[in-house]
Write a protein that holds these residues in place. Structure first.
Motif, PDB file in Angstrom:
ATOM      1  N   HIS A 184     -23.482  88.859  81.162  1.00 43.96           N
ATOM      2  CA  HIS A 184     -23.376  88.272  79.825  1.00 43.96           C
ATOM      3  C   HIS A 184     -24.766  88.167  79.248  1.00 43.96           C
ATOM      4  O   HIS A 184     -25.695  87.752  79.956  1.00 43.96           O
ATOM      5  CB  HIS A 184     -22.704  86.898  79.893  1.00 43.96           C
TER       6      HIS A 184
ATOM      7  N   PHE B 145     -23.797  80.234  90.193  1.00 38.44           N
ATOM      8  CA  PHE B 145     -23.032  79.435  89.235  1.00 38.44           C
ATOM      9  C   PHE B 145     -23.439  77.973  89.242  1.00 38.44           C
ATOM     10  O   PHE B 145     -23.116  77.240  88.307  1.00 38.44           O
ATOM     11  CB  PHE B 145     -21.527  79.606  89.493  1.00 38.44           C
TER      12      PHE B 145
ATOM     13  N   TYR C 128     -26.808  78.302  87.034  1.00 39.25           N
ATOM     14  CA  TYR C 128     -26.521  78.813  85.688  1.00 39.25           C
ATOM     15  C   TYR C 128     -25.014  78.710  85.438  1.00 39.25           C
ATOM     16  O   TYR C 128     -24.290  79.704  85.578  1.00 39.25           O
ATOM     17  CB  TYR C 128     -27.004  80.257  85.548  1.00 39.25           C
ATOM     18  N   PRO C 129     -24.513  77.507  85.134  1.00 41.29           N
ATOM     19  CA  PRO C 129     -23.064  77.281  85.064  1.00 41.29           C
ATOM     20  C   PRO C 129     -22.386  78.212  84.052  1.00 41.29           C
ATOM     21  O   PRO C 129     -22.964  78.555  83.025  1.00 41.29           O
ATOM     22  CB  PRO C 129     -22.939  75.833  84.607  1.00 41.29           C
ATOM     23  N   GLY C 130     -21.179  78.642  84.392  1.00 41.06           N
ATOM     24  CA  GLY C 130     -20.378  79.448  83.473  1.00 41.06           C
ATOM     25  C   GLY C 130     -20.547  80.936  83.670  1.00 41.06           C
ATOM     26  O   GLY C 130     -19.591  81.660  83.904  1.00 41.06           O
ATOM     27  N   TYR C 131     -21.792  81.411  83.610  1.00 40.44           N
ATOM     28  CA  TYR C 131     -22.007  82.860  83.655  1.00 40.44           C
ATOM     29  C   TYR C 131     -22.830  83.302  84.871  1.00 40.44           C
ATOM     30  O   TYR C 131     -22.913  84.480  85.180  1.00 40.44           O
ATOM     31  CB  TYR C 131     -22.668  83.331  82.359  1.00 40.44           C
TER      32      TYR C 131
END
Ligand code: FAD
Lengths: 51, 483
Positions: free
Chosen positions: B222, B436, B439-442
């Motif tokens: 992302h 994760f 770097y939460p989410g992606y």
């Protein structure tokens, strides 16, 4: 296998395609990408593994 | 002390050169490898479309090793004896590939060992796959790529005479990795066909085990783009649609017969795809090394996973995909023996990064994690430094660490070779294995995860070719060039 509805896909406009090979712009992008890569390489070399 | 490196590819050659540089004259470095030539594999894509010759992407290893005082044994390693045998020193057994001694046994003793034997190109996993016994071509070696280009030129000649052709490019099995090579080849092919004036006579289809285009076995990327978090899928699909290349994702190729690909997706229904020319990447496995203890007992399963990759300091407990953590990934590449390391594609990844799937007929559709050139070479340097430090300080603990969960990668995927109209996708990602928690989410840092398509990327790819050939040849100040 998945069915894709091609209508939902991002299609670049002519200007976007032209800029991909526009010499002055690409010379500038060349510098930008190199700096990005160096920053990423620097980060990879610097990060201390803590766990 | 004697350090032995198995394999002279991207990671092994880097390790051998740095080992010699760090250890100097006091210790010896030996490389055992079956190949006579070093190959900058990423440029094989250009050999496969006739833009480079095999000579431009290779050089003779012997000249470089003679110059740098590295001993060179032309042989294929077959067995490792980490404890020696009946009181002897640890050693590796192999079979000579030198013309004057072809097939004879070779034995090399060592104090430190690096296994950098890369992948076995496992064409036999899919009946009909590959250039030797099958019906598809490959660009995984410079010979394969040269042969692919000869077939391509024949296709182009027939198209110029009016024939229509179907080209199928991608992955030849549900468990493949290295989708980037398929991605590069399909765009270079489209570019060549356009240059040859026959693009309108070609139907090009990309077939892949990735769940979505742009997954690349790293669970997609992302990036921040004009204020939006945008997935690599959007950019990849856009490029395929723009170049009029069709795609089929999330499939396992079962077999290839009579110039037809038989494949299944997650619905388990068999489909067929006839082709005139097909380049499919094979699945990779380990090269099949065996290991024995001091009494000659087979201990292969202690050192290697069932698919032949070497277990290092990663977490190999079988856990569900959802439970893995980036800290499971190896850091020092040391095995259960303090003096044996494994780097590059040869080490066993602890788990998949992209979600593995199984279809109703039991076929795995599970992209394996890539171990690309940059991390492979970094592992080579880092392990060389650790071994040099261990030898000098008489210690058993590696001093250096380089986990793929803390390393980034720069990938420049060529999409056409020409100084003024060429294209490439320049991608940076950090880290390779998503984290994760941090770097939460992606799972990745947006500051260092970027991508764009343009001519500048092509220039970079071409410059990297010359830079890495220069570095690998060990020419003056080679070590200044980063991996
Ligand atoms: C077509 C293609 C394009 C690619 N493009 C890119 C790219 O653009 N960017 C990128 O980062 N990566 C790219 N890669 C991936 C990159 O090539 C690999 O990451 C890299 O080569 C891995 O290095 P390695 O040393 O582990 O294996 P290799 O480079 O394959 O080296 C393995 C070595 O071991 C030797 N060997 C094999 N068996 C034995 C044995 N029994 N005993 C001793 N030696 C043995 C082999 O002869 C070889 O010398 C590409 C790969 C392919 C196939």
């Amino acid at each position: 296998m998945k069915k894709v509805n091609k209508k939902n896909i991002l299609i670049p406009i002519e200007k976007t395609i032209a800029m991909r090979t526009n010499l002055p712009w690409q010379i500038y992008r060349f510098a930008v990408i190199n700096i990005r890569m160096l920053k990423m390489i620097w980060k990879s070399h610097q990060t201390e593994i803590k766990d | 002390m004697k350090a032995l490196v198995l394999g002279a590819g991207v990671s092994g050659h880097t390790a051998a050169m740095y080992l010699k540089r760090f250890l100097g004259k006091d210790h010896s470095v030996t490389v055992m490898t079956p190949n006579k030539k070093w190959n900058w594999i990423p440029s094989n894509i250009w050999v496969g479309v006739g833009k480079m010759t095999p000579d431009q992407v290779t050089f003779d290893l012997k000249t470089v090793y003679d110059k740098h005082n590295i001993e060179y044994v032309t042989a294929k390693a077959t067995e490792i004896y980490p404890e020696g045998l009946n009181g002897s020193k640890p050693f590796v057994k192999g079979t000579s590939t030198a013309p004057e001694a072809m097939g004879t046994d070779v034995t090399v003793e060592y104090d430190y060992l690096i296994n950098a034997t890369g992948p076995k190109l496992n064409f036999s996993a899919t009946p009909g796959l590959g250039p030797e016994h099958g019906q598809t071509v490959s660009v995984c070696t410079f010979d394969h790529a040269h042969h692919a280009n000869e077939d391509l030129k024949r296709m182009i000649a027939e198209m110029k005479a009016g024939a229509k052709k179907t080209f199928v490019i991608g992955t030849g099995h549900g468990t493949c990795t290295c989708q980037g090579a398929g991605f590069e080849y399909v765009f270079n092919l489209a570019f060549e066909l356009k240059e040859a004036g026959v693009r309108d006579k070609a139907k090009i289809i990309y077939i892949t085990n990735e769940s979505e285009l742009g997954d690349f076995g790293v669970g997609e990327l992302h990036i921040l783009h004009q204020g939006f978090i945008t997935s690599s899928k959007l950019f990849a699909e856009s490029l395929f649609a723009e170049k009029n290349i069709d795609w089929i994702t999330e499939v396992h190729v079962k077999k290839i017969e009579n110039k037809t690909i038989y494949y299944e997706g997650m619905d388990g229904i068999e489909q067929t795809l006839p082709f005139d020319f097909s380049m499919l990447i094979p699945p990779f496995s380990g090269v099949g090394l065996k290991a024995f203890d001091k009494s000659g007992e087979d201990i292969t399963s202690e050192l290697f996973t069932p698919n032949g990759f070497m277990k290092v300091d990663g977490k190999y407990d079988p856990i569900p995909y959802e439970e893995w953590c980036s800290t499971d990934w190896p850091k020092t590449y040391q095995t259960k023996y303090y003096n044996i390391f494994s780097i590059g594609i040869a080490f066993a990844p602890p788990h998949a990064i992209s979600k593995p799937l199984k279809n109703p007929n039991g076929f795995m559709i599970a992209p394996a994690p890539p171990r690309t050139g940059m991390p492979s070479a970094i592992m080579g340097r880092v392990v060389a430094q650790s071994i040099a430090d261990m030898i000098k300080s008489n210690s058993k603990t590696p001093t250096q660490r380089a986990s793929m969960a803390y390393l980034g990668a720069a990938c420049v995927a060529s999409a056409g070779m020409s100084p003024l109209s060429g294209l490439a996708a320049s991608i940076t990602m950090y880290p390779i294995v998503p984290n994760f928690k941090k770097y939460p989410g992606y799972g990745r840092d947006f500051k260092y995860t970027t991508g764009e398509v343009g001519l500048a990327g092509h220039w970079i790819k071409q410059i990297l070719h010359y830079m890495f050939m220069y570095k690998a040849k060990g020419l003056p100040f080679w070590w200044i060039i980063p991996e």
